[in-house]
Write an enzyme that holds these catalytic residues in place. Structure first.
Site, PDB file in Angstrom:
ATOM      1  N   ASP B 199     -30.693 -49.255  -2.311  1.00 15.39           N
ATOM      2  CA  ASP B 199     -29.426 -49.073  -3.002  1.00 15.39           C
ATOM      3  C   ASP B 199     -29.731 -47.995  -4.036  1.00 15.39           C
ATOM      4  OD1 ASP B 199     -27.313 -49.075  -4.755  1.00 15.39           O
ATOM      5  OD2 ASP B 199     -26.964 -51.225  -4.582  1.00 15.39           O
ATOM      6  N   HIS B 200     -29.257 -46.774  -3.786  1.00 11.19           N
ATOM      7  CA  HIS B 200     -29.743 -45.667  -4.604  1.00 11.19           C
ATOM      8  C   HIS B 200     -29.348 -45.790  -6.066  1.00 11.19           C
ATOM      9  CE1 HIS B 200     -25.720 -44.076  -3.646  1.00 11.19           C
ATOM     10  NE2 HIS B 200     -25.820 -43.485  -4.808  1.00 11.19           N
ATOM     11  N   HIS B 262     -23.526 -51.706  -5.115  1.00 13.78           N
ATOM     12  CA  HIS B 262     -23.813 -51.070  -6.406  1.00 13.78           C
ATOM     13  C   HIS B 262     -23.364 -51.908  -7.605  1.00 13.78           C
ATOM     14  CE1 HIS B 262     -24.694 -47.827  -3.840  1.00 13.78           C
ATOM     15  NE2 HIS B 262     -23.490 -47.312  -3.743  1.00 13.78           N
TER      16      HIS B 262
END
Lengths: 350, 511
Positions: B199-200, B262
Site C-alpha cells: 500500500d504505497h 489507504h
C-alpha cells in the site's frame, strides 16, 4: 560568486534589526532554521569565503549562522556586525525559504568575548554546531565547549595534525561536554568507505579479506591526511596494527601477516582521494573515482570469478557539499577515533 | 548498528538501516505502466543513491514480443521521464545491463521452467545468490495463474540459504471472499513472512512519521485519547475526475478504491496502541487490533454513518468539467460513488465515544490528504465563559502534498481588548528538510529486499478491512438503503456529508 555579509548593524541592535528585516520582507519569504551554525575562522578572507558557502548550504539546510571572523593579533579591540538572509525558492509556487546570517568581525582582545557573542545570538532550543576552521586553540575554554552540540573541524586544514588531535581529545574530555565530533575530512570519505564495503558483500571478496596484503591509495596534493584516515579505517576494522619501527612501516594482520601500503600523490587528481586498490592475495578490490559525474566504480577481480563492477555515489568535493552531507547525517562517528589511532604514528611523518 | 548477514566488518556503522541482500527481482506484467512509471525509476534512484545490493538483476516477465535490448531502451526513456533524479547515462547503462526481458504468457508452464533456468544462469553470472523477489504487477485477474505456476515450477520455494519473496500490488481482492481466495493462493505458494502487500501510502514519509510524532514525543501521546480528543477527521481529496480509469473505477468506486486500503491504514496508524517494538509483527498486531475494534456497520447503521455521492458537472479551478456520468467509459446511469464520508467508532478503552470521520472524493476543490486531531474545547470558565471559543486546538498531519504538521491554538490579539484568535504553528517538511524525499516505492522495494515487512499489509489486516467494507456495500444493495447523493464538481461534497457530523456538533475541516 561573492555574496555580501549584508547590512552593517550595531552589535546591541542585532535582534531588532533582524526583526525589521523580516517585517519588511515580502510575504513570499519564510524564515526557517534547524540549527545554530557558528563558524569561527581566523583567516583574513573568512567572510568572503564563507558567505557564499552559507548561501549554498541554505538551499538545502535551513540555519541561523553566526560567522565569526577573528583577528586575535589586532592591537585594537573591536566588534563589528552585519546581518543578512539567504533565500532560496525550493519549489515553484511555494515561499522562498530563508536562513539568517549574522557576521561578526572580532579584533584583538574582543576575540576573548567569543562565548558571550555566540550565546547572545543563538536561536533558542536549536542545537549549536560550531565549525572551527583552521587550528584549534590550546587550552580550550570550557564555557564555550560545554554548550556545543556538534564540533565540526576539518583536520585536512591543520598545520600540525598530531598536536591538533591531542587538543581535540582534550575538548572532548572536558567535563559535561556534550559535543559530538565531526571531522569533515572523515565525512569526505563516507561514500568511498561505503563503496569499499560494498565490494566485500561479495562472498568471494569477503572470504579473502583476512588475506589483505597490499593497499595503495592515490590522492590529490594536500590530501595525505584524508588518505591516511581511509587507511586507518581499513586497519582498525580488520584489527591490523601499525608496525612503524622500520623505515618502511607496514601493518601487521591479526594472523601475523604483513600488509604493505603506499600513498601516492597524483598532481592531476580530480578528487581528494582518487582510488584505492586492495590486494587480497590472488585477487584485487578497487574503487576509482569516475572522471565524469559524482560516482565511484568499485571492481573486484579474482581467478575463476566473473569480474564485478558497480557504480556507487561519490561525495562531491566542494566544502559546502561535504558540510551538507555532515549536517544531513547527524550521527556520531564511533569509528573515527579508532581509525585515527591506527595511523597516529604516521601523522608526523612527511 | 546493523551489519549484513555475512558480517562484512567494513559495513559496521556505515548506514543506519539493514543492507539488502543480492537478489533478482522478477516483475510479472512488466510491460504495464507501473514498471515504467514507478518500479524502474525507483530502482534506478536506489542505484544512484548507492542503496542497491552489490548484485541485483531485474527480469521482466510479460507476453508481448520484445527483446531485452528493446525493452531496456523503452525503460530508459521512461526512467528519463519519471525518475526523481536526472539520469546519468553511464549509471543507467550499467544498471540496465542487468535488466532482462523474459517473454512468456502467464499460463504456460514452460515459460516458468525457462524462467527458472534463466534465473539460475543469472545467479551464476552476477552473484545474485539464489534470492528472488517476485513482483505481481499484472492485472489482478492473472495473480492466481502466476502464483499457481510459480508454485508448480518450484520457483516459489527458496533453496537452502536463500530467500524467495512475493510483492503483491493492490487491489488485494475486490471483497472479502476474493481477498480470501487471493490470500489462499498466495499462502499456497509463499509463507506470510515472505509476502509483501504494497500500500504505497505506507511508504510515504509522512505516513511513517505518524508513529514518530506519536511515540517519539512526550506531549502528544498523553493527549491522544478520548479524554482530550473530540473527533478525528481523515480526508483524501482530489480535484481530478476519473480520467482514464473509468473501466476500473466503474467496478470499484471510492469505497473500495481508497477507503479499504489507504484510509483505513491511516486510521490504524492514528489510532493504534504503541507496539512493543518496531518489528513488522509488533506494529501490524496493533493495527489489526484497531480493525477488530471498529464498530460494525450494517443495515441501518450504514444509513446513519455513511454517505455516498457522485460528482455532477461543475467547475474546477474555474474550468468547466463534466459530471461523472458524462466521463468517457462511464455508464450513463452509473451508480458508482466518487465520494464517501463515514463516521466510525473504535470501541476500545482509548477511543470509546470519539467519532472518526473519514471522507474521500474526486472533483473536490483541492488536492490533499490529511489527518486532523480535533481536541476538546476548554471548560466554560475564564476565556470560554461568555462565548464558546470557536476554534479548539487541532493537530493536523498533512500526508500530501506539502507534507508537514501544524497545530492550531488560541492566542490573545494585541491590544487593550481581550480578543482571542486562532494561530497556527506550522512544520513543513520542505522548509525544514531541503533534501528531496524518496518516492514511496523506493523505500518499499528496499524494505522488501531487506525482508522488513513493517510497511506492508498483513493478510489479517487486509481481510479485516474487507470485512468492514463489505458490510457497507451489502447495506447499499438493500432497497431501503439511502440513495446515492450528488455534488457539483468543485464543491466539498454533498450536504448529507455535513449532516453526518451534526449530531457530534462537528464540522468538516476546510482544507
Amino acid at each position: 560568486m561573492t555574496v555580501s555579509p549584508g547590512l552593517a548593524v550595531e552589535v546591541g541592535d542585532i535582534d531588532r534589526q533582524l526583526g525589521l528585516l523580516w517585517s519588511q520582507s515580502d510575504a513570499g519569504k519564510v524564515r526557517a532554521s534547524l540549527v545554530n551554525l557558528v563558524i569561527y575562522s581566523e583567516a583574513p578572507d573568512a567572510m568572503a569565503a564563507n558567505t557564499p558557502l552559507l548561501f549554498a548550504i541554505a538551499a538545502d539546510h535551513a540555519f541561523r549562522a553566526l560567522l565569526v571572523q577573528a583577528q586575535p593579533e589586532a592591537k585594537k579591540s573591536a566588534v563589528r556586525a552585519w546581518i543578512t538572509a539567504h533565500c532560496h525558492l525550493r519549489e515553484t509556487g511555494k515561499k522562498e525559504i530563508c536562513s539568517e546570517q549574522i557576521t561578526f568581525q572580532l579584533d584583538g582582545p574582543a576575540v576573548g568575548r567569543l562565548p558571550s557573542i555566540v550565546f547572545s545570538h543563538l536561536d533558542t532550543d536549536l542545537p549549536l554546531y560550531l565549525w572551527w576552521q583552521g587550528d584549534l586553540h590550546p587550552d580550550p575554554d570550557p564555557q564555550l565547549w560545554r554548550w556545543v552540540d556538534r564540533l565540526i573541524v576539518d583536520s585536512n586544514s591543520w598545520s600540525d595534525p598530531a598536536g591538533q588531535f591531542r587538543i581535540l581529545r582534550e575538548i572532548q574530555s572536558l567535563g559535561r561536554t556534550r559535543s559530538a565530533l565531526a571531522d569533515l575530512n572523515w565525512t569526505r570519505l563516507f561514500h568511498l568507505r561505503y563503496a569499499v564495503a560494498q565490494i566485500f558483500d561479495l562472498p568471494a571478496a569477503l572470504e579473502r579479506l583476512d588475506r589483505i596484503d597490499r593497499v595503495e591509495i592515490v590522492h590529490a596534493p594536500g590530501y595525505r591526511l584524508t588518505a591516511l584516515q581511509l587507511l586507518g579505517w581499513l586497519a582498525s576494522r580488520l584489527g591490523s596494527i601499525l608496525d612503524h619501527d622500520d623505515r618502511a612501516p607496514v601493518f601487521r594482520r591479526p594472523d601475523g601477516g604483513t600488509v604493505t601500503f603506499r600513498l601516492k600523490v597524483n598532481q592531476d587528481a580530480k578528487a581528494c582521494v582518487e582510488s584505492i586498490d586492495i590486494g587480497l592475495g590472488d585477487a584485487t578490490a578497487s574503487v576509482r573515482r569516475k572522471i565524469s559525474g559524482d560516482y565511484y566504480l568499485g571492481t573486484f577481480t579474482a581467478p575463476h570469478q566473473a569480474p564485478f563492477a558497480q557504480m556507487l555515489p561519490a561525495e562531491r568535493d566542494k566544502t559546502s557539499d561535504i558540510l551538507l552531507s555532515e549536517l544531513s547525517r547527524i550521527s556520531r562517528h564511533p569509528l573515527f577515533w579508532p581509525s585515527i589511532r591506527a595511523i597516529e604514528p604516521l601523522l608526523s611523518r612527511p | 548498528m546493523p551489519e549484513t548477514a555475512c558480517e562484512n566488518p567494513l559495513r559496521f556503522h556505515l548506514v543506519n538501516r539493514p543492507v539488502p541482500d543480492p537478489c533478482i527481482i522478477v516483475i510479472f506484467g512488466a510491460t504495464g505502466d507501473l514498471t515504467r512509471r514507478k518500479l524502474i525509476p525507483a530502482l534506478y534512484n536506489l542505484a544512484a543513491d548507492g542503496n542497491l545490493p552489490s548484485s541485483l538483476a531485474v527480469v521482466c516477465f510479460a507476453r508481448r514480443e520484445k527483446t531485452s535490448e528493446s525493452f531496456r531502451a523503452e525503460l530508459g526513456e521512461a526512467a528519463r521521464k519519471y525518475s526523481r533524479r536526472p539520469l546519468n547515462d553511464e549509471l543507467w547503462t550499467r544498471f540496465a545491463a542487468n535488466i532482462f526481458y523474459h517473454r512468456s504468457s502467464f499460463d504456460q508452464p514452460a515459460g516458468y521452467t525457462s524462467l527458472g533456468d534463466e534465473l539460475d544462469a543469472i545467479d551464476q553470472r552476477l552473484g545474485t545468490r539464489g534470492n528472488r523477489l517476485y513482483y505481481l504487477a499484472s492485472s489482478p485477474t492473472e495473480f492466481d495463474l502466476i502464483l499457481e505456476n510459480l508454485s508448480a515450477s518450484g520457483l516459489s520455494s527458496a533453496k537452502p540459504g536463500t530467500w524467495s519473496r512475493l510483492i503483491v500490488e493492490k487491489p488485494f481482492g475486490t471483497d472479502l471472499p476474493s481477498a480470501h481466495r487471493l490470500n489462499d493462493a498466495v499462502a499456497a505458494a509463499f509463507p506470510e513472512r515472505d509476502t509483501f502487500r504494497i500500500d504505497h501510502y505506507l511508504g510515504k514519509e509522512t505516513a511513517q512519521n505518524i508513529l514518530v510524532l506519536r511515540f517519539a514525543n512526550t506531549v502528544f501521546e498523553a493527549l491522544w485519547n478520548r479524554r482530550y480528543v473530540d473527533n478525528v477527521q481523515i480526508t483524501a481529496s482530489e480535484p481530478l475526475g476519473v480520467e482514464s480509469r473509468a473501466g476500473y473505477y466503474e467496478n470499484s468506486g471510492a469505497l473500495r478504491d481508497m477507503v479499504q486500503n489507504h484510509l483505513l491504514q491511516l486510521l490504524c496508524l492514528t489510532a493504534m496502541e504503541p507496539p512493543i517494538d518496531l518489528g513488522a509483527d509488533a506494529v501490524r498486531n496493533e493495527k489489526v487490533k484497531v480493525m477488530q475494534a471498529l464498530r460494525p456497520l450494517n443495515g441501518a447503521a450504514v444509513a446513519e454513518n455513511v454517505v455516498r455521492a457522485q460528482y455532477t458537472a461543475g467547475f474546477i479551478n474555474g474550468q468547466e468539467v463534466p459530471g461523472y456520468r458524462h466521463e468517457p467509459g462511464v455508464a450513463p446511469e452509473s451508480m458508482v460513488e466518487t465520494y464517501v464520508a463515514l463516521r466510525l467508532h473504535i470501541d476500545n478503552w482509548r477511543w470509546a465515544g470519539v467519532p472518526f470521520f473519514m471522507r474521500v472524493g474526486k472533483r473536490l476543490p483541492k488536492s490533499g490528504t490529511e489527518i486532523a486531531i480535533q481536541f476538546r474545547g476548554t471548560p466554560p470558565v475564564l476565556f470560554n465563559r461568555e462565548s464558546k471559543l470557536q476554534d479548539p486546538n487541532v493537530l493536523v498531519i498533512r500526508i500530501q502534498p506539502d507534507e508537514g504538521i501544524s497545530f492550531r491554538m488560541a492566542a490573545k490579539m494585541p491590544g487593550a481588548m481581550l480578543q482571542i484568535e486562532p494561530v497556527k504553528m506550522d512544520f513543513h517538511y520542505g522548509t525544514s528538510f531541503g533534501k528531496a524525499t524518496p518516492e514511496a516505492y523506493e523505500r518499499l522495494l528496499l524494505d522488501a529486499m531487506s525482508g522488513d515487512a513493517t510497511l506492508f499489509a498483513r493478510r489479517d489486516e487486509v481481510e479485516h478491512a474487507w470485512a468492514f467494507i463489505d458490510q457497507i456495500r451489502e447495506a447499499w444493495q438493500d432497497d431501503s438503503a439511502p440513495r446515492l447523493d450528488f455534488y457539483p464538481a468543485g464543491s466539498w461534497g454533498p450536504r448529507q456529508a455535513d449532516e453526518l457530523l451534526a449530531p457530534d456538533h462537528a464540522v468538516w475541516r476546510r482544507l
